[in-house]
Design a protein around this motif. Structure first.
Motif, short mmCIF file in Angstrom:
data_model
loop_
_atom_site.label_atom_id
_atom_site.label_comp_id
_atom_site.label_asym_id
_atom_site.label_seq_id
_atom_site.Cartn_x
_atom_site.Cartn_y
_atom_site.Cartn_z
N ILE A 1 0.83 -1.21 0.00
CA ILE A 1 0.00 0.00 0.00
C ILE A 1 0.86 1.26 0.00
N LYS A 2 2.01 1.21 0.66
CA LYS A 2 2.90 2.37 0.74
C LYS A 2 3.50 2.74 -0.62
N GLU A 3 3.41 1.82 -1.59
CA GLU A 3 3.93 2.12 -2.93
C GLU A 3 3.05 3.15 -3.65
N TRP A 4 1.80 3.33 -3.21
CA TRP A 4 0.85 4.17 -3.91
C TRP A 4 0.38 5.28 -2.97
N PRO A 5 0.71 6.53 -3.25
CA PRO A 5 0.47 7.61 -2.29
C PRO A 5 -1.00 7.82 -1.92
N TYR A 6 -1.90 7.65 -2.87
CA TYR A 6 -3.31 7.89 -2.56
C TYR A 6 -3.88 6.75 -1.72
N SER A 7 -3.42 5.53 -1.94
CA SER A 7 -3.84 4.41 -1.11
C SER A 7 -3.30 4.56 0.31
N LYS A 8 -2.05 4.95 0.40
CA LYS A 8 -1.42 5.15 1.71
C LYS A 8 -2.21 6.16 2.54
N ALA A 9 -2.63 7.25 1.92
CA ALA A 9 -3.35 8.30 2.64
C ALA A 9 -4.70 7.82 3.14
N VAL A 10 -5.35 6.92 2.41
CA VAL A 10 -6.67 6.43 2.81
C VAL A 10 -6.58 5.32 3.84
N PHE A 11 -5.72 4.34 3.58
CA PHE A 11 -5.73 3.11 4.38
C PHE A 11 -4.91 3.19 5.66
N LEU A 12 -3.76 3.85 5.62
CA LEU A 12 -2.86 3.82 6.77
C LEU A 12 -3.15 5.02 7.67
N THR A 13 -4.11 4.82 8.54
CA THR A 13 -4.61 5.91 9.38
C THR A 13 -3.70 6.23 10.56
N HIS A 14 -2.70 5.39 10.82
CA HIS A 14 -1.76 5.62 11.92
C HIS A 14 -0.32 5.52 11.40
N PRO A 15 0.05 6.42 10.47
CA PRO A 15 1.39 6.32 9.86
C PRO A 15 2.51 6.44 10.89
N GLY A 16 3.51 5.58 10.72
CA GLY A 16 4.66 5.61 11.60
C GLY A 16 4.52 4.80 12.87
N GLU A 17 3.29 4.38 13.20
CA GLU A 17 3.09 3.56 14.39
C GLU A 17 3.34 2.09 14.06
N LYS A 18 3.44 1.27 15.11
CA LYS A 18 3.68 -0.16 14.88
C LYS A 18 2.57 -0.75 14.03
N ARG A 19 1.34 -0.45 14.39
CA ARG A 19 0.20 -0.83 13.55
C ARG A 19 -0.27 0.43 12.83
N GLU A 20 -0.11 0.44 11.53
CA GLU A 20 -0.44 1.64 10.77
C GLU A 20 -1.86 1.60 10.20
N ALA A 21 -2.44 0.41 10.14
CA ALA A 21 -3.81 0.26 9.65
C ALA A 21 -4.81 0.61 10.76
N PRO A 22 -6.06 0.82 10.42
CA PRO A 22 -7.08 1.01 11.46
C PRO A 22 -7.20 -0.22 12.34
N GLU A 23 -7.66 -0.04 13.55
CA GLU A 23 -7.97 -1.14 14.45
C GLU A 23 -9.42 -1.57 14.23
N ALA A 24 -9.71 -2.81 14.53
CA ALA A 24 -11.09 -3.28 14.44
C ALA A 24 -11.98 -2.43 15.33
N GLY A 25 -13.09 -1.97 14.79
CA GLY A 25 -14.00 -1.13 15.54
C GLY A 25 -13.72 0.36 15.42
N GLU A 26 -12.57 0.71 14.88
CA GLU A 26 -12.24 2.13 14.68
C GLU A 26 -13.14 2.71 13.58
N ILE A 27 -13.51 3.97 13.72
CA ILE A 27 -14.32 4.63 12.71
C ILE A 27 -13.43 4.97 11.52
N PHE A 28 -13.68 4.31 10.43
CA PHE A 28 -12.86 4.44 9.21
C PHE A 28 -13.54 5.45 8.28
N VAL A 29 -12.85 6.53 7.99
CA VAL A 29 -13.40 7.64 7.21
C VAL A 29 -12.76 7.68 5.83
N GLN A 30 -13.60 7.85 4.80
CA GLN A 30 -13.12 7.95 3.41
C GLN A 30 -13.69 9.22 2.79
#
Length: 641
Positions: free
Chosen positions: A177-206
């Protein structure tokens, strides 16, 4: 729970089942039924039914919701549908599959060192089909506005609690996902953290997807204010996506990241309404899409099997399993070689392939005692009064397979692991005991949407494309399809499925409808790539031959053959080769059956669940009600009323 399969199938063999317990309760409804790949998406369908919409409106709402949830597809993917229209008494086929873009040629991809087009990224994309398919289906056969039907998906795009399956898939695929800047901005809601993807139950905004859907609704509402009809207004939204500012941003974002799709590609594409294919199986008319899908493979299989006493063999007996496996090997061989886009040529021998006489001839080729590792395409042309123009290609094709490679049979196809786990896969991960990889394959992939109502509208959709990890096109929030990989670059593999600009790839996506006594009987679909029509064939036989209820049939143990050319995954020939004798069996298969199959040349693997999540609706004309079925093999869910 794991003992239910053994109990259920023992009862089946002994006699008629009265009220057998299932792992999930069957769904019942009098007014409507909505079944799809996620609980929230099924709820979206229910919301539309409660607003007074028909089954088409509800199905479009479920399609929009599943795309918004990346289950596992997105708005840039493709949509295939079968619709029963009670006003005409006919089944309609909808072809909303994208096409290869300008510049997508054999020479282009071979020049980059590919033997198949790539699996991921902008070069894997066909033109988006789902937005146009949804608009067309809704305009022609729905009753509500696009604004009403998209409302649940738009609310979800504004923020919904993401489920663990999608959230973990994002995390597992974050390096790509990090290869594509627009995907990275949408999917990786916690950039730089150990877990960069949303957590289960987190409100995912698009936000950007919401903006795109808002623009489509704005176009519709502006058209209505200008006194346009309901249909014209919905198609104004269609035009904004394919010819307006959405299209311009989609193409800009695609090409910026190395993709080929042009504005002209989008403007020229359109969904198509077609005549479906169908065969009669013991009084039941079974409908599938044309040869741009693998659907006719199921129809060919039914033609072969209808002459045999399947019920007398016994459900999942050695003889039954062997007969199914051999039949599917023959029909998959035909699929692999003869299927393709009928709009690019009129020479696809579909009439011969679906001939009852051809089926009888193919049935004679089944060895009752051994697996045939050399099962090959047949010759359907004489059954159309023609000569086969591909005799030399068929000979050349044999050079690609090497059945002396015993290692092949003991490994799951690479697509099963790599395409669906989307991470590097080593040989030891592909070993026979890699049940978790196969389970992941069954739980993810495409999705299916089934809906029916009291007025007789029935629809079956198998949408897909743009799955995680998807390359998002610019600021549209729309993930691009990865369906280009289903083309071949060598005519010896499949002369009708060689890539060319403007052409549709032959896809695995395969919705199903069946009529009985001229009335709707079944709507059914499943996810799972090349296993789709394998699973649906057995689901149908479970009902037609063994008298299972629709819920029992969705949960029942299936078999899978891997003796076929894979349609997805890997850019090298070795990634797609058939695995002769490789068979997936349910873990509760009796030792006597296991031993017999091994002695017949099979190389088995075992799983607790041996089909994708099958979704289905049975129309009970005797009682005037609807039965819904949805296995617990994924997160699929249904609601009825």
């Amino acid at each position: 729970m794991k003992h239910f399969f053994l109990l259920a199938f023992s009862l089946l063999i002994i006699g008629k089942i009265q009220a057998q317990q299932t792992q999930k309760p069957p769904l019942h409804g009098k007014n409507w039924m909505a079944v799809t790949g996620k609980p929230l998406a099924a709820t979206a369908g229910a919301m539309i039914f409660q607003k007074g919409g028909n089954a088409i409106d509800a199905a479009c709402a479920m399609l929009a919701a599943t795309c918004t949830m990346w289950d596992v597809l997105s708005w840039g993917g493709e949509t295939q549908a079968l619709i029963y229209n009670p006003k005409t008494g006919k089944v309609i086929a909808i072809n909303a599959l994208g096409v290869a873009p300008t510049g997508a040629t054999v020479d282009f991809f071979k020049g980059k060192g590919y033997n198949f087009p790539p699996e991921y990224g902008p070069l894997a994309a066909v033109t988006p089909g789902t937005p146009g398919g949804l608009c067309y289906i809704l305009a022609e056969y729905g009753t509500l506005s696009l604004k009403e039907v998209l409302a649940p998906a738009m609310e979800m795009a504004a923020g919904y609690p993401i489920e663990a399956q999608t959230a973990n898939s994002i995390e597992n695929n974050k390096q790509r996902i990090k290869e594509w800047p627009y995907s990275k901005a949408v999917f990786l809601t916690h950039p730089g953290e150990k877990r960069e993807a949303p957590e289960a139950g987190e409100i995912f905004v698009q936000k950007e997807l919401l903006a795109t859907l808002t623009k489509m609704v704005e176009a519709e509402q502006n058209a209505l204010r200008n006194k346009k009809s309901r249909k014209e207004a919905i198609m104004a939204a269609y035009d904004r996506f394919y010819k307006g500012d959405i299209a311009k941003e989609f193409v800009r974002g695609c090409q910026e990241q190395g993709g080929l799709i042009t504005l002209n590609d989008l403007a020229k594409w359109k969904p198509l309404e077609e005549e479906p294919l169908h065969v009669n199986y013991k009084g039941i008319e079974v409908y599938k899409l044309q040869s741009w899908t693998q659907g006719p493979m199921l129809l060919q299989s039914l033609n072969i099997l209808e002459n045999l006493d399947l019920k007398g063999m016994g459900y999942n007996s050695t003889r039954y399993i062997h007969t199914l496996y051999q039949t599917m090997n023959l029909t998959f061989a035909d699929r692999d070689f003869y299927y393709g886009d009928p709009y690019f040529t009129t020479k696809i021998p579909i009439t011969g392939l679906l001939s009852k006489a051809y089926a009888k001839e193919r049935a004679k080729q089944i060895n009752p005692d051994r697996n045939d590792p050399e099962a090959a395409p047949g010759d359907p042309y004489p059954y159309e009064g023609k000569s086969n123009p591909f005799v030399q290609l068929l000979q050349q094709r044999k050079s690609y397979t090497d059945t002396t490679n015993k290692k092949q049979g003991g490994f799951l196809p690479k697509h099963d692991a790599a395409t669906l786990l989307n991470r590097p896969v080593t040989e030891d991960m592909l070993a026979v005991n890699s049940d978790s990889l196969y389970m992941d394959r069954l739980w993810r992939g495409t999705t299916s949407v089934e809906a029916a109502d009291k007025d007789g509208w029935v629809i079956s959709i198998t949408p897909s494309g743009g799955w995680t990890p998807a390359c998002i096109a610019g600021h549209t929030g729309v993930g691009m399809s990865q369906r280009l990989q289903s083309f071949v670059l060598d005519s010896a593999l499949s002369p009708f499925n060689v890539i060319a600009p403007g052409k549709r790839p032959r896809v695995t996506l395969t919705p199903s409808l069946a009529l009985k006594d001229g009335k709707p009987f079944l709507a059914f679909g499943v996810q799972g790539g090349d296993t789709q029509d394998q699973n649906l064939l057995q689901f149908f036989l479970n009902i037609a031959e063994f008298g299972m209820t629709v819920q029992q049939a969705t949960e029942a143990a299936n078999i899978n053959t891997n003796q076929l050319w894979l349609s997805l995954g890997g850019t090298a020939i070795k990634d797609r080769l058939p695995h002769p004798g490789s068979i997936l069996l349910n873990k509760n298969t009796p030792d006597s059956v296991r031993t017999s199959l091994k002695n017949m040349g099979y190389i088995p693997t075992f799983g607790e669940r041996t089909s994708g999540p099958i979704n289905a609706i049975l129309i009970d004309t005797k009682h005037g009600s609807l039965w819904g079925g949805s296995s617990n093999h994924g997160e699929d869910y249904g609601i009825g009323w």
